[in-house]
Design a protein around this motif. Structure first.
Motif, short mmCIF file in Angstrom:
data_model
loop_
_atom_site.label_atom_id
_atom_site.label_comp_id
_atom_site.label_asym_id
_atom_site.label_seq_id
_atom_site.Cartn_x
_atom_site.Cartn_y
_atom_site.Cartn_z
N GLY A 760 0.79 -1.22 0.00
CA GLY A 760 0.00 0.00 0.00
C GLY A 760 0.82 1.27 0.00
O GLY A 760 0.43 2.28 -0.60
N ASP A 761 2.01 1.25 0.64
CA ASP A 761 2.81 2.47 0.70
C ASP A 761 3.57 2.74 -0.60
O ASP A 761 4.30 3.73 -0.70
CB ASP A 761 3.81 2.40 1.85
CG ASP A 761 4.71 1.16 1.76
OD1 ASP A 761 4.56 0.38 0.81
OD2 ASP A 761 5.57 0.99 2.67
N ALA A 762 3.39 1.87 -1.63
CA ALA A 762 4.05 2.07 -2.91
C ALA A 762 3.17 2.80 -3.92
O ALA A 762 3.59 3.02 -5.05
CB ALA A 762 4.48 0.73 -3.50
N ALA A 763 1.98 3.21 -3.51
CA ALA A 763 1.04 3.79 -4.47
C ALA A 763 1.58 5.06 -5.09
O ALA A 763 1.36 5.32 -6.28
CB ALA A 763 -0.30 4.07 -3.77
N ASN A 764 2.31 5.86 -4.33
CA ASN A 764 2.77 7.14 -4.85
C ASN A 764 4.00 7.04 -5.74
O ASN A 764 4.35 8.03 -6.39
CB ASN A 764 3.07 8.09 -3.68
CG ASN A 764 1.83 8.43 -2.88
OD1 ASN A 764 0.72 8.47 -3.43
ND2 ASN A 764 1.99 8.66 -1.58
N VAL A 765 4.67 5.91 -5.75
CA VAL A 765 5.91 5.79 -6.55
C VAL A 765 5.71 4.99 -7.82
O VAL A 765 6.64 4.85 -8.61
CB VAL A 765 7.03 5.16 -5.70
CG1 VAL A 765 7.33 6.01 -4.50
CG2 VAL A 765 6.68 3.74 -5.30
N LEU A 766 4.52 4.46 -8.04
CA LEU A 766 4.28 3.65 -9.23
C LEU A 766 4.15 4.53 -10.47
O LEU A 766 3.51 5.58 -10.44
CB LEU A 766 3.02 2.81 -9.07
CG LEU A 766 3.04 1.72 -8.00
CD1 LEU A 766 1.71 0.97 -7.99
CD2 LEU A 766 4.20 0.76 -8.22
N THR A 767 4.77 4.11 -11.55
CA THR A 767 4.64 4.77 -12.85
C THR A 767 4.42 3.71 -13.92
O THR A 767 4.64 2.50 -13.68
CB THR A 767 5.91 5.57 -13.21
OG1 THR A 767 7.01 4.66 -13.32
CG2 THR A 767 6.21 6.63 -12.16
N ARG A 768 3.98 4.14 -15.09
CA ARG A 768 3.76 3.19 -16.18
C ARG A 768 5.05 2.45 -16.56
O ARG A 768 5.02 1.22 -16.73
CB ARG A 768 3.18 3.91 -17.39
CG ARG A 768 2.85 2.96 -18.55
CD ARG A 768 2.53 3.73 -19.82
NE ARG A 768 1.46 4.68 -19.59
CZ ARG A 768 1.11 5.62 -20.47
NH1 ARG A 768 1.77 5.74 -21.61
NH2 ARG A 768 0.12 6.46 -20.20
N PRO A 769 6.20 3.13 -16.73
CA PRO A 769 7.41 2.37 -17.06
C PRO A 769 7.80 1.36 -15.98
O PRO A 769 8.29 0.27 -16.30
CB PRO A 769 8.48 3.46 -17.21
CG PRO A 769 7.71 4.69 -17.55
CD PRO A 769 6.43 4.58 -16.81
N TRP A 770 7.56 1.70 -14.70
CA TRP A 770 7.90 0.75 -13.64
C TRP A 770 7.03 -0.49 -13.74
O TRP A 770 7.53 -1.63 -13.67
CB TRP A 770 7.72 1.40 -12.27
CG TRP A 770 8.33 0.58 -11.16
CD1 TRP A 770 9.55 0.72 -10.61
CD2 TRP A 770 7.71 -0.53 -10.50
NE1 TRP A 770 9.76 -0.24 -9.65
CE2 TRP A 770 8.64 -1.03 -9.56
CE3 TRP A 770 6.47 -1.17 -10.60
CZ2 TRP A 770 8.38 -2.11 -8.73
CZ3 TRP A 770 6.21 -2.27 -9.78
CH2 TRP A 770 7.15 -2.73 -8.87
N VAL A 771 5.71 -0.31 -13.88
CA VAL A 771 4.80 -1.45 -13.98
C VAL A 771 5.11 -2.27 -15.23
O VAL A 771 5.14 -3.51 -15.20
CB VAL A 771 3.34 -0.96 -13.98
CG1 VAL A 771 2.38 -2.14 -14.16
CG2 VAL A 771 3.02 -0.21 -12.70
N TYR A 772 5.35 -1.59 -16.35
CA TYR A 772 5.67 -2.28 -17.60
C TYR A 772 6.93 -3.14 -17.43
O TYR A 772 6.97 -4.29 -17.86
CB TYR A 772 5.87 -1.25 -18.70
CG TYR A 772 6.12 -1.82 -20.08
CD1 TYR A 772 5.07 -2.04 -20.96
CD2 TYR A 772 7.41 -2.12 -20.50
CE1 TYR A 772 5.30 -2.56 -22.23
CE2 TYR A 772 7.65 -2.63 -21.76
CZ TYR A 772 6.60 -2.84 -22.62
OH TYR A 772 6.83 -3.36 -23.87
N THR A 773 7.94 -2.58 -16.80
CA THR A 773 9.20 -3.31 -16.63
C THR A 773 9.03 -4.48 -15.67
O THR A 773 9.51 -5.59 -15.95
CB THR A 773 10.29 -2.36 -16.10
OG1 THR A 773 10.44 -1.26 -17.02
CG2 THR A 773 11.61 -3.06 -15.96
N ALA A 774 8.37 -4.25 -14.54
CA ALA A 774 8.22 -5.31 -13.55
C ALA A 774 7.38 -6.47 -14.09
O ALA A 774 7.75 -7.64 -13.95
CB ALA A 774 7.59 -4.73 -12.28
#
Length: 820
Positions: A760-774
């Motif tokens: 839950g504490d990662a909501a503010n750091v998520l971006t499209r490139p991060w999600v795409y890469t992970a």
């Protein structure tokens, strides 16, 4: 473009809004003027011209090679066949080819036989046979024949001087009579022709008379044999060991740190960062402690107050200068190669620097930073300046560290050299490579055959196209090599070729260090005709500059990668800047990533988190309420659920989480995963044999591996199949447990299964490139431990990559014309 690359010297007043731009010398693209030496392009004011080398003219057209460092031309452009000689009168052995190679053919004038191939190094005369000697000029009474006849007669009967004179007159009269008789008879058309011209005339007459030509006159001459590339000398990969400062220096630094109240543990780092005389440097300027990694400005201020006492003031010139450098270094960590001057001065003001402009001027005067003014590239900038004089074009003022400024300028120069040094006509080996391929790979090869720089975009499945190009180029006799960001990427690319890594595939770090690759020629350039760089978005500006500068003239460079993944860990955005400048061909692959995982990742790339059908449970969502539950379910998935359901063992499953800290960061996850999968006391710096680790030999490089053992030499690892020894003093900074990684650490690699943890504490750091890469690190199965609710689709739809401030795009617009 006016204004690009202009440096503002130290001591000059910093411009505020609109500044005068330097006049950029227009450069002629290589090959535009045949038969004449083109002038060396004038680099934009302030650029590093000493390292620039631009080859003008295609190979064989008489163009002179000009070095930006002031080297003399290697051949005279106005020479003609038959006059090509060096100062001593000996024949020239050929012009240097692209990359400094020289064909062995003789470039001096000679008489080729009929149908013989033209020499690649010779300058052709005008018309067929223009450099040949007419056989009719030396037969029947020519000077040589006369001398031979006279000499024979004299040696046989030794006539008197009068008789010899009469005989000579008689011979001359007979020769004149024969000439008159020849002129009175019919003259055969083409009788004086020889060589290729005679063959062409004979072929025409054969066709007119209905006969068959005696020889295939119009068949192209066979090319000269290519010089085989020598087998490079393979050197073992060096173990990266940083020379530690001696004990005496560390002790002296420790004494200064203790006097200022700084922790003793900083002594080795401070001694290494400041070099010889580190203790004297700290006493003279306590704020130099900011050069040590991890030290904050408030800590340096406290150290300075302890050493200087009442002399420590916020307006101290030394403080402003050190804070300016520190802010630029922090910007480089965030990916910027420069900062806008207003942003820099604003940040200095927040650090209680009374006069930020004066602080920047002081850093410039000491050479700690550089200032540039570049033309604005915003959409409204040109329209705002329309109809005005060139002097009023708006610019932006940037400040940056010298190492990154020079790297960007060197990269732009090297790319311009590669683009301008490709021959105009496609060589036969490239034609063979294009003919051996189909579909997307053929399109890529066709662009590479005619251009020095080509960009290729696509996902994981699209790697098959550069792999096919690599195989076809090698089969055609071209010296080709490919590099990836990680050893795992090199392994997967080699699998497309059906071979093991090392032969034609390596890593960027291995190629630059000399541990892998084709070796270098006598001039220090890579002995290559083609270099393919996959995972191009992970290239930082310094690595990209070293690669481009290492390629010889005439070589082709292909940068291939997925533009949707995270950018490089180091400063710069090389691949994105090149894609934004239409100066070279761009080939977009149409090969989609297969299966439900490919469909999910493709949707994320365009900003849509779609729900896909996964009949084989390729994608599983595991909802959690808090970080503690996220850690518990992650361990359960790695150790039990994924091995039982999909047959993937824990050592082949990667856990990806947004950061190192926090209740569900890499530190917490690696602690519980070690307890479950490889428990032990951690006898050597917290590590035991069998632990999964990641080794970081340099910033931005992460190599997965495992611990083998530990002894007095250090920690023995096995990384990508190679043994590595990390000294004891470097273990803490270079080795981490590797069951759980961040997305930046995982980029460039793929695993059979991946578990992505989103607390839950990662909501503010998520971006499209991060999600795409992970999400794109999984080959067969993806489990998402989901605790961010609607923040995930919102991040995919709205949170794009954070912008980075760079100068490369402006430099490329000046040096490279738009691609046709």
């Amino acid at each position: 473009m006016p204004g690009a690359g202009r440096r503002v010297g130290p001591g000059a007043p910093l411009p505020r809004s609109r500044l005068e731009h330097p006049v950029t010398t227009e450069q002629t693209p290589a090959g535009d003027t045949e038969g004449a030496a083109s002038p060396a392009p004038t680099p934009a004011e302030g650029t590093s011209g000493g390292a620039t080398e631009v080859a003008t003219g295609a190979a064989g057209d008489g163009g002179a090679e000009v070095s930006g460092g002031g080297a003399e031309p290697t051949a005279q452009a106005a020479e003609t066949a038959g006059d090509r000689r060096d100062d001593a009168g000996a024949p020239d052995d050929g012009e240097p080819r692209s990359g400094g190679r020289t064909d062995g053919a003789d470039a001096s004038a000679r008489t080729p036989s009929a149908g013989a191939p033209e020499d690649a190094g010779a300058v052709s005369g005008t018309g067929d046979g223009g450099a040949e000697v007419d056989a009719g000029d030396v037969e029947n009474g020519g000077p040589a024949a006369e001398a031979g006849a006279s000499g024979s007669a004299e040696g046989a009967s030794a006539p008197s001087e009068a008789e010899a004179e009469l005989a000579a007159q008689r011979v001359e009269r007979e020769r004149i009579a024969r000439r008159k008789a020849e002129r009175q008879g019919p003259v055969e058309s083409g009788g004086k022709l020889s060589g290729r011209a005679a063959d062409l005339l004979a072929a025409v007459r054969a066709v007119e008379s209905g006969e068959k030509a005696s020889a295939p006159t119009f068949v192209e001459a066979a090319p000269a044999p290519r010089r085989p590339a020598p087998e490079p000398v393979r050197r073992p990969e060096p173990v990266p060991v940083t020379a530690a400062p001696d004990a005496e220096t560390v002790g002296a630094v420790w004494a200064v740190l203790a006097e200022g109240g700084a922790p003793e543990a900083l002594a080795p780092q401070a001694a290494a960062a400041l070099g010889d005389g580190a203790e004297d440097t700290l006493r003279a300027d306590p704020w130099q402690l900011l050069r040590v990694a991890g030290v904050r400005p408030e800590q340096a201020d406290g150290f300075a107050r302890a050493l200087l006492g009442a002399e420590c003031r916020p307006d101290d010139e030394r403080r402003g200068r050190a804070l300016t450098v520190w802010l630029l270094e922090q910007a480089a960590v965030a990916g910027h190669t420069a900062l806008d001057l207003p942003a820099l001065t604003e940040a200095l003001g927040k650090r209680t620097v009374p006069d930020p402009d004066e602080a920047v001027q002081s850093a410039l005067a000491e050479g700690d930073a550089l200032v540039f003014q570049d033309a604005l590239e915003e959409p409204g900038a040109q329209s705002a300046a329309a109809g005005t004089d060139e002097e009023e074009v708006p610019v932006r003022v940037l400040a940056g560290l010298e190492r990154y400024a020079l790297a960007e300028e060197s990269l732009a120069d090297a790319l311009a050299r590669l683009v301008n040094s490709v021959p105009k006509e496609t060589e036969e080996p490239w034609e063979a490579a294009v003919g051996a391929l189909t579909r997307g790979a053929a399109d890529l090869a066709r662009q590479v055959a005619g251009h020095g720089l080509v960009l290729h975009t696509g996902g994981e499945a699209a790697r098959s196209e550069p792999a096919a190009l690599l195989g076809a180029a090698r089969a055609a006799g071209l010296r080709a090599f490919a590099v990836c960001h990680t050893p795992d990427g090199a392994r997967r690319l080699a699998a497309y070729l059906g071979e093991e890594p090392g032969g034609a595939v390596g890593t960027v770090a291995g190629l630059l260090s000399g541990a892998s690759g084709p070796g270098r020629d006598a001039e220090g350039a890579l002995d290559l005709d083609l270099l393919i760089v996959l995972d191009a978005p992970q290239l930082d500006v310094e690595a990209a500059a070293m690669l481009a500068e290492s390629l010889p003239d005439g070589a082709r460079l292909v940068l291939s990668g997925d533009p949707a993944v995270l950018w490089s860990a180091g400063p710069g955005r090389v691949f994105a800047d090149l894609l934004a400048v239409p100066a070279c061909p761009q080939v977009a692959s149409r090969v989609p990533d297969p299966g439900p995982l490919g469909e999910l990742v493709s949707g994320i790339g365009v900003g849509e988190l779609v729900q896909v059908e996964a009949p084989g449970k390729e994608i599983v969502i595991v909802p959690v309420r808090d970080a503690g539950e996220a850690v518990h379910r992650t361990v359960q998935l790695v150790a039990d659920s994924v091995p039982r359901a999909f047959g993937v063992p824990p050592e082949e499953t990667v856990v990806i989480t947004p950061g190192h800290g926090g209740a569900a960061g890499t530190r917490a996850l690696n602690t519980v995963l070690k307890e479950r999968l490889n428990p032990g006391p951690g006898r050597f710096g917290g590590f035991d044999p069998g632990d999964r680790i990641v080794h970081s030999p340099a910033p931005g490089r992460t190599v997965p591996g495992r611990v083998v053992r530990a002894d007095a030499e250090g920690l023995h690892l096995e990384c990508a199949g190679a043994p590595v020894v990390v000294p004891r003093e470097l273990v803490e900074s270079r080795v981490r447990h590797g069951w759980a990684l961040t997305a930046h650490q995982a980029v460039g690699g793929r695993w059979p299964a991946a578990v992505v943890v989103l607390p839950g504490d990662a909501a503010n750091v998520l971006t499209r490139p991060w999600v795409y890469t992970a999400f794109g690190r999984a080959d067969r199965h993806l489990s998402v431990v989901h605790g961010v609710e609607q923040a995930l689709p919102r991040a995919v739809a709205e949170s794009v990559a954070k912008p980075r401030t760079t100068r490369l795009r402006t430099l490329l617009r000046v040096q490279l014309p738009p691609a046709g």
